[in-house]
Motif scaffolding. Structure first.
Motif, PDB file in Angstrom:
ATOM      1  N   ILE A 202       0.836  -1.208   0.000  1.00 59.86           N
ATOM      2  CA  ILE A 202       0.000   0.000   0.000  1.00 59.86           C
ATOM      3  C   ILE A 202       0.866   1.250   0.000  1.00 59.86           C
ATOM      4  O   ILE A 202       0.589   2.214  -0.725  1.00 59.86           O
ATOM      5  CB  ILE A 202      -0.956  -0.024   1.212  1.00 59.86           C
ATOM      6  CG1 ILE A 202      -1.971  -1.156   1.049  1.00 59.86           C
ATOM      7  CG2 ILE A 202      -1.672   1.309   1.377  1.00 59.86           C
ATOM      8  CD1 ILE A 202      -2.790  -1.435   2.286  1.00 59.86           C
ATOM      9  N   PHE A 203       1.942   1.240   0.789  1.00 59.34           N
ATOM     10  CA  PHE A 203       2.846   2.387   0.868  1.00 59.34           C
ATOM     11  C   PHE A 203       3.463   2.702  -0.491  1.00 59.34           C
ATOM     12  O   PHE A 203       3.477   3.851  -0.937  1.00 59.34           O
ATOM     13  CB  PHE A 203       3.937   2.116   1.910  1.00 59.34           C
ATOM     14  CG  PHE A 203       4.994   3.168   1.968  1.00 59.34           C
ATOM     15  CD1 PHE A 203       4.736   4.406   2.542  1.00 59.34           C
ATOM     16  CD2 PHE A 203       6.250   2.929   1.439  1.00 59.34           C
ATOM     17  CE1 PHE A 203       5.710   5.387   2.599  1.00 59.34           C
ATOM     18  CE2 PHE A 203       7.239   3.900   1.495  1.00 59.34           C
ATOM     19  CZ  PHE A 203       6.963   5.131   2.073  1.00 59.34           C
ATOM     20  N   PHE A 204       3.977   1.682  -1.188  1.00 58.39           N
ATOM     21  CA  PHE A 204       4.606   1.915  -2.490  1.00 58.39           C
ATOM     22  C   PHE A 204       3.590   2.322  -3.550  1.00 58.39           C
ATOM     23  O   PHE A 204       3.904   3.120  -4.438  1.00 58.39           O
ATOM     24  CB  PHE A 204       5.389   0.678  -2.950  1.00 58.39           C
ATOM     25  CG  PHE A 204       6.675   0.479  -2.205  1.00 58.39           C
ATOM     26  CD1 PHE A 204       7.578   1.507  -2.058  1.00 58.39           C
ATOM     27  CD2 PHE A 204       6.983  -0.748  -1.651  1.00 58.39           C
ATOM     28  CE1 PHE A 204       8.769   1.332  -1.373  1.00 58.39           C
ATOM     29  CE2 PHE A 204       8.169  -0.944  -0.962  1.00 58.39           C
ATOM     30  CZ  PHE A 204       9.069   0.105  -0.816  1.00 58.39           C
TER      31      PHE A 204
ATOM     32  N   PHE B  90       4.145  10.519  -6.635  1.00 59.50           N
ATOM     33  CA  PHE B  90       5.219  10.925  -7.544  1.00 59.50           C
ATOM     34  C   PHE B  90       4.688  11.240  -8.945  1.00 59.50           C
ATOM     35  O   PHE B  90       5.216  12.139  -9.618  1.00 59.50           O
ATOM     36  CB  PHE B  90       6.315   9.861  -7.618  1.00 59.50           C
ATOM     37  CG  PHE B  90       7.285   9.917  -6.478  1.00 59.50           C
ATOM     38  CD1 PHE B  90       7.924  11.092  -6.135  1.00 59.50           C
ATOM     39  CD2 PHE B  90       7.561   8.782  -5.739  1.00 59.50           C
ATOM     40  CE1 PHE B  90       8.823  11.150  -5.083  1.00 59.50           C
ATOM     41  CE2 PHE B  90       8.449   8.820  -4.684  1.00 59.50           C
ATOM     42  CZ  PHE B  90       9.081  10.012  -4.357  1.00 59.50           C
ATOM     43  N   VAL B  91       3.651  10.540  -9.390  1.00 53.10           N
ATOM     44  CA  VAL B  91       3.055  10.857 -10.691  1.00 53.10           C
ATOM     45  C   VAL B  91       2.402  12.235 -10.635  1.00 53.10           C
ATOM     46  O   VAL B  91       2.539  13.040 -11.566  1.00 53.10           O
ATOM     47  CB  VAL B  91       2.040   9.768 -11.109  1.00 53.10           C
ATOM     48  CG1 VAL B  91       1.183  10.224 -12.281  1.00 53.10           C
ATOM     49  CG2 VAL B  91       2.768   8.480 -11.463  1.00 53.10           C
ATOM     50  N   LEU B  92       1.716  12.537  -9.533  1.00 53.57           N
ATOM     51  CA  LEU B  92       1.122  13.874  -9.387  1.00 53.57           C
ATOM     52  C   LEU B  92       2.191  14.954  -9.249  1.00 53.57           C
ATOM     53  O   LEU B  92       2.033  16.061  -9.758  1.00 53.57           O
ATOM     54  CB  LEU B  92       0.179  13.899  -8.183  1.00 53.57           C
ATOM     55  CG  LEU B  92      -1.074  13.033  -8.294  1.00 53.57           C
ATOM     56  CD1 LEU B  92      -1.863  13.073  -7.001  1.00 53.57           C
ATOM     57  CD2 LEU B  92      -1.927  13.465  -9.467  1.00 53.57           C
ATOM     58  N   LEU B  93       3.269  14.598  -8.583  1.00 53.76           N
ATOM     59  CA  LEU B  93       4.380  15.542  -8.405  1.00 53.76           C
ATOM     60  C   LEU B  93       5.125  15.792  -9.709  1.00 53.76           C
ATOM     61  O   LEU B  93       5.797  16.811  -9.863  1.00 53.76           O
ATOM     62  CB  LEU B  93       5.335  14.993  -7.338  1.00 53.76           C
ATOM     63  CG  LEU B  93       6.304  15.957  -6.693  1.00 53.76           C
ATOM     64  CD1 LEU B  93       5.553  17.077  -5.987  1.00 53.76           C
ATOM     65  CD2 LEU B  93       7.182  15.226  -5.698  1.00 53.76           C
ATOM     66  N   PHE B  94       4.987  14.890 -10.663  1.00 56.14           N
ATOM     67  CA  PHE B  94       5.640  15.030 -11.959  1.00 56.14           C
ATOM     68  C   PHE B  94       5.199  16.312 -12.660  1.00 56.14           C
ATOM     69  O   PHE B  94       5.994  16.967 -13.334  1.00 56.14           O
ATOM     70  CB  PHE B  94       5.333  13.805 -12.838  1.00 56.14           C
ATOM     71  CG  PHE B  94       5.674  13.988 -14.284  1.00 56.14           C
ATOM     72  CD1 PHE B  94       6.997  14.027 -14.695  1.00 56.14           C
ATOM     73  CD2 PHE B  94       4.679  14.118 -15.239  1.00 56.14           C
ATOM     74  CE1 PHE B  94       7.316  14.191 -16.030  1.00 56.14           C
ATOM     75  CE2 PHE B  94       4.988  14.288 -16.570  1.00 56.14           C
ATOM     76  CZ  PHE B  94       6.315  14.326 -16.969  1.00 56.14           C
ATOM     77  N   PHE B  95       3.931  16.697 -12.494  1.00 55.03           N
ATOM     78  CA  PHE B  95       3.425  17.886 -13.160  1.00 55.03           C
ATOM     79  C   PHE B  95       4.011  19.168 -12.576  1.00 55.03           C
ATOM     80  O   PHE B  95       4.004  20.205 -13.225  1.00 55.03           O
ATOM     81  CB  PHE B  95       1.895  17.923 -13.090  1.00 55.03           C
ATOM     82  CG  PHE B  95       1.258  16.774 -13.824  1.00 55.03           C
ATOM     83  CD1 PHE B  95       1.363  16.684 -15.197  1.00 55.03           C
ATOM     84  CD2 PHE B  95       0.602  15.777 -13.132  1.00 55.03           C
ATOM     85  CE1 PHE B  95       0.784  15.629 -15.883  1.00 55.03           C
ATOM     86  CE2 PHE B  95       0.023  14.715 -13.804  1.00 55.03           C
ATOM     87  CZ  PHE B  95       0.116  14.631 -15.183  1.00 55.03           C
ATOM     88  N   ILE B  96       4.558  19.081 -11.365  1.00 51.29           N
ATOM     89  CA  ILE B  96       5.158  20.257 -10.736  1.00 51.29           C
ATOM     90  C   ILE B  96       6.680  20.264 -10.918  1.00 51.29           C
ATOM     91  O   ILE B  96       7.261  21.262 -11.320  1.00 51.29           O
ATOM     92  CB  ILE B  96       4.802  20.292  -9.234  1.00 51.29           C
ATOM     93  CG1 ILE B  96       3.292  20.408  -9.070  1.00 51.29           C
ATOM     94  CG2 ILE B  96       5.508  21.447  -8.528  1.00 51.29           C
ATOM     95  CD1 ILE B  96       2.816  20.217  -7.659  1.00 51.29           C
ATOM     96  N   VAL B  97       7.318  19.134 -10.624  1.00 43.73           N
ATOM     97  CA  VAL B  97       8.781  19.063 -10.595  1.00 43.73           C
ATOM     98  C   VAL B  97       9.362  18.664 -11.950  1.00 43.73           C
ATOM     99  O   VAL B  97      10.356  19.223 -12.395  1.00 43.73           O
ATOM    100  CB  VAL B  97       9.252  18.077  -9.502  1.00 43.73           C
ATOM    101  CG1 VAL B  97      10.747  17.926  -9.507  1.00 43.73           C
ATOM    102  CG2 VAL B  97       8.751  18.520  -8.153  1.00 43.73           C
TER     103      VAL B  97
ATOM    104  N   MET C 132       8.513   5.595 -11.265  1.00 44.63           N
ATOM    105  CA  MET C 132       8.780   4.295 -11.890  1.00 44.63           C
ATOM    106  C   MET C 132       9.419   3.336 -10.891  1.00 44.63           C
ATOM    107  O   MET C 132       9.057   2.156 -10.845  1.00 44.63           O
ATOM    108  CB  MET C 132       9.670   4.471 -13.126  1.00 44.63           C
ATOM    109  CG  MET C 132       8.939   5.123 -14.275  1.00 44.63           C
ATOM    110  SD  MET C 132       9.801   5.119 -15.862  1.00 44.63           S
ATOM    111  CE  MET C 132      11.420   5.677 -15.480  1.00 44.63           C
ATOM    112  N   VAL C 133      10.358   3.829 -10.095  1.00 46.12           N
ATOM    113  CA  VAL C 133      11.014   2.969  -9.098  1.00 46.12           C
ATOM    114  C   VAL C 133       9.994   2.476  -8.069  1.00 46.12           C
ATOM    115  O   VAL C 133       9.933   1.277  -7.764  1.00 46.12           O
ATOM    116  CB  VAL C 133      12.173   3.721  -8.409  1.00 46.12           C
ATOM    117  CG1 VAL C 133      12.680   2.963  -7.205  1.00 46.12           C
ATOM    118  CG2 VAL C 133      13.306   3.968  -9.395  1.00 46.12           C
ATOM    119  N   SER C 134       9.175   3.376  -7.537  1.00 41.24           N
ATOM    120  CA  SER C 134       8.186   2.960  -6.543  1.00 41.24           C
ATOM    121  C   SER C 134       7.097   2.092  -7.178  1.00 41.24           C
ATOM    122  O   SER C 134       6.544   1.210  -6.522  1.00 41.24           O
ATOM    123  CB  SER C 134       7.583   4.166  -5.822  1.00 41.24           C
ATOM    124  OG  SER C 134       6.912   4.997  -6.736  1.00 41.24           O
TER     125      SER C 134
END
Length: 165
Positions: free
Chosen positions: A23-25, A32-39, A48-50
């Protein structure tokens, strides 16, 4: 020579730690996918790693063991995620020292031996406990959860080594 064939499929109970990690991963991947649009690019690499870690944890959370008895040989297969099958043990019935229920008095002689422990059972103590201990070639203590047909098939080949208490 009479050939006999018995198979038994057992679902292994997943430890809570593995469920939590899956669940954590998964949540980490979504973040991280949502953070992709910012960073940008670094976030998608972490996603991808997680995501890969989440996939492998989901395989480890859904484990089944299949015991297959075919003419004096026991084969134990591990089935991960109901897709990936791998043969992990092949045991010859001639090298079995004893097969008895976990709480059998027949196992008292083997309690103090230092043997490698291998658990291919359901993973917990059910009521009544249906797990069996198989001492193999004075090297390994194998925990199994076979059905009565499987135990009867092994007992027909090695009647003095198999106990059902």
């Amino acid at each position: 020579m009479s050939e006999s064939y018995v198979e038994c499929l057992v679902k292994h109970k997943t430890p809570t730690v593995k469920v939590f990690l899956r669940i954590f991963f998964t949540v980490l991947t979504v973040l991280f996918v949502l953070l992709f649009f910012i960073v940008g690019i670094p976030a998608i690499i972490m996603a991808m790693v997680s995501g890969v870690l989440s996939y492998f944890m989901s395989l480890e959370c859904n484990v089944e063991y299949e015991y297959l008895y075919v003419d004096r040989e026991i084969s134990i297969d591990k089935i991960s995620g109901q897709k990936r099958r791998k043969t992990i043990e092949k045991l010859n019935t001639e090298k079995i020292e004893i097969l008895a229920p976990v709480k059998s008095w027949h196992l008292d002689e083997y309690k103090n031996r230092e043997l490698k422990q291998k658990d291919y059972s359901i993973g917990y103590e059910a009521q009544p406990d249906q797990r069996y201990v198989l001492i193999y070639n004075n090297e390994a203590r194998v925990l199994l959860s076979p059905n009565s047909a499987f135990v009867a098939a092994v007992k027909s080949v090695a009647p003095r080594k198999v106990f059902t208490d």
